[in-house]
Design a protein around this motif. Sequence first.
Motif, PDB file in Angstrom:
ATOM      1  N   HIS A  64       0.976  -1.229   0.039  1.00  0.00           N
ATOM      2  CA  HIS A  64       0.060   0.142   0.034  1.00  0.00           C
ATOM      3  C   HIS A  64       0.911   1.205   0.065  1.00  0.00           C
ATOM      4  CE1 HIS A  64      -3.981  -1.928   0.737  1.00  0.00           C
ATOM      5  NE2 HIS A  64      -3.366  -2.734   1.727  1.00  0.00           N
ATOM      6  N   GLN A  84      -9.022  -0.770  -5.555  1.00  0.00           N
ATOM      7  CA  GLN A  84      -9.152  -0.949  -4.121  1.00  0.00           C
ATOM      8  C   GLN A  84     -10.347  -0.161  -3.722  1.00  0.00           C
ATOM      9  OE1 GLN A  84      -6.198  -1.275  -0.736  1.00  0.00           O
ATOM     10  NE2 GLN A  84      -6.981   0.692  -0.369  1.00  0.00           N
ATOM     11  N   ASP A 130      -2.274  10.389   3.102  1.00  0.00           N
ATOM     12  CA  ASP A 130      -2.472   8.670   3.047  1.00  0.00           C
ATOM     13  C   ASP A 130      -2.327   8.050   4.312  1.00  0.00           C
ATOM     14  OD1 ASP A 130      -2.861   6.427   1.655  1.00  0.00           O
ATOM     15  OD2 ASP A 130      -0.720   5.946   1.760  1.00  0.00           O
ATOM     16  N   ARG A 168      -3.107  -1.653   8.572  1.00  0.00           N
ATOM     17  CA  ARG A 168      -4.615  -1.715   8.443  1.00  0.00           C
ATOM     18  C   ARG A 168      -5.328  -0.898   8.916  1.00  0.00           C
ATOM     19  NH1 ARG A 168      -4.046  -7.695   8.261  1.00  0.00           N
ATOM     20  NH2 ARG A 168      -1.891  -8.184   8.289  1.00  0.00           N
TER      21      ARG A 168
HETATM   22  P1  13P Z   1      -4.892   2.253   2.011  1.00  0.00           P
HETATM   23  O1  13P Z   1      -6.230   2.710   2.524  1.00  0.00           O
HETATM   24  O2  13P Z   1      -4.137   3.552   2.150  1.00  0.00           O
HETATM   25  O3  13P Z   1      -4.823   1.359   0.687  1.00  0.00           O
HETATM   26  O4  13P Z   1      -4.322   1.418   3.458  1.00  0.00           O
HETATM   27  C1  13P Z   1      -4.737   0.270   3.773  1.00  0.00           C
HETATM   28  C2  13P Z   1      -4.089  -0.612   4.825  1.00  0.00           C
HETATM   29  O5  13P Z   1      -4.719  -1.558   5.354  1.00  0.00           O
HETATM   30  C3  13P Z   1      -2.634  -0.247   5.264  1.00  0.00           C
HETATM   31  O6  13P Z   1      -2.032  -1.328   6.270  1.00  0.00           O
END
Ligand code: 13P
Length: 372
Positions: free
Chosen positions: A17, A93, A130, A264
């Motif tokens: 991610h 996603q 982010d 997460r």
């Molecule tokens: P994102 O929303 O940036 O994809 O992050 C998800 C995630 O679970 C990071 O550990």
Amino acid sequence: MVTLSIIKADTGGFVGHSAVHPEMVTEARDAVSTAVGDGLLLDGKVASCGDDLSLIMTHERGADAEEVHSFAWDVFGRTTGIAKRLGLYGAGQDLLSDAFSGNLRGMGPGYAELEFTERPSEPVVCFLADKTEPGAWNLPLYKIFADPFNTAGLVIDAKMHAGFRFEVYDLFEEKRIWFDCPSELYEMLMFIGAPARYVIHSVESKTLDEQAVATSTQRLSLIAGKYVGKDDPVMIVRCQSGLPALGEVLEPFAFAYTAGGCMRGSHHAPMMPVSTGDAHPARFDGPPRVVALGFQVHESKLIGPRDLFDDPSFDRARAQCNEVMDYLRRHGPFEPHRLPLEDLEYTTMATLEKRLADRWQPMVEAAVPVPR
Ligand code: 13P
Ligand code: 13P
Ligand code: MG
Ligand code: MG
Ligand code: MG
């Protein structure tokens, strides 16, 4: 009137991610320049923070315009195609719906849109984050528009003495309220201090009767009913001439305040202000990053961006983030690093409760034999 729209989505991460793949950025840039050529947009830029891709666009179609939202949806479909071809993580996603209908509300992508009459000089900051949630803007917005220890203009500029009106959303009950500040500051803080539920959606100047802020307030998990990644919000702030100065808008980020997100989507971690080159959260999928792209909007064109956190005066905030991150990490799966159960993004607890339901016994004073 010009509309400044930031529409963003995570359509696949490179690697995990942590970032957007350069091919996806190129695809989006080509689409935006075509849309400018076709007259759909007046101007447009593409930027990213972590694994989220943002389209920053000016146009004359107003907020929630079907053509603009459907254009963004189409671009995200194309970048999802690249993500699938390259096997990137979580391809598509944030695209929670199969088909576009009318606008992006409830479909997954986040957006902040602000319609205004351009002033002779129109400095704006587009913030992209982010690994965090929309309420992450609450603390800085409070400081920028309501705290004279942050914003000297609240004291020095007579155009700011009347204060600002804050529009706050209750994301759980889908309702909203306006708070008049400074007179209702304390009442407002009761709500916005709980940023998982109450989120500042807009701010306007009482003296100028102008909207100064727009934030993205979608909560993906409330849309999807399960964890589908963190929201990773964006925000537009107009500056100067009766609104907070650019430096007052950036100042709250010199403090490593914590927000929900990170690994997460289930941990408190400090917000790290970074240049675009450092906007790639990797350690424990964090700490959450924020970039600030400065533009002068002139004749509806986006003059910029200037990468505003690419500035050594934010080095200490970054160092403080690393300290706070080390400290919080050592709590491992314990609060306050892990989010409280009600804010946790995973539904594991519900599953566990069901599975263990018949093993729970009443707590009694008398000793009972331990079942074997
Ligand atoms: P994102 O929303 O940036 O994809 O992050 C998800 C995630 O679970 C990071 O550990
Ligand atoms: P300048 O004199 O550099 O324009 O600065 C004015 C100002 O208000 C800074 O906040
Ligand atoms: Mg992702
Ligand atoms: Mg993300
Ligand atoms: Mg996300």
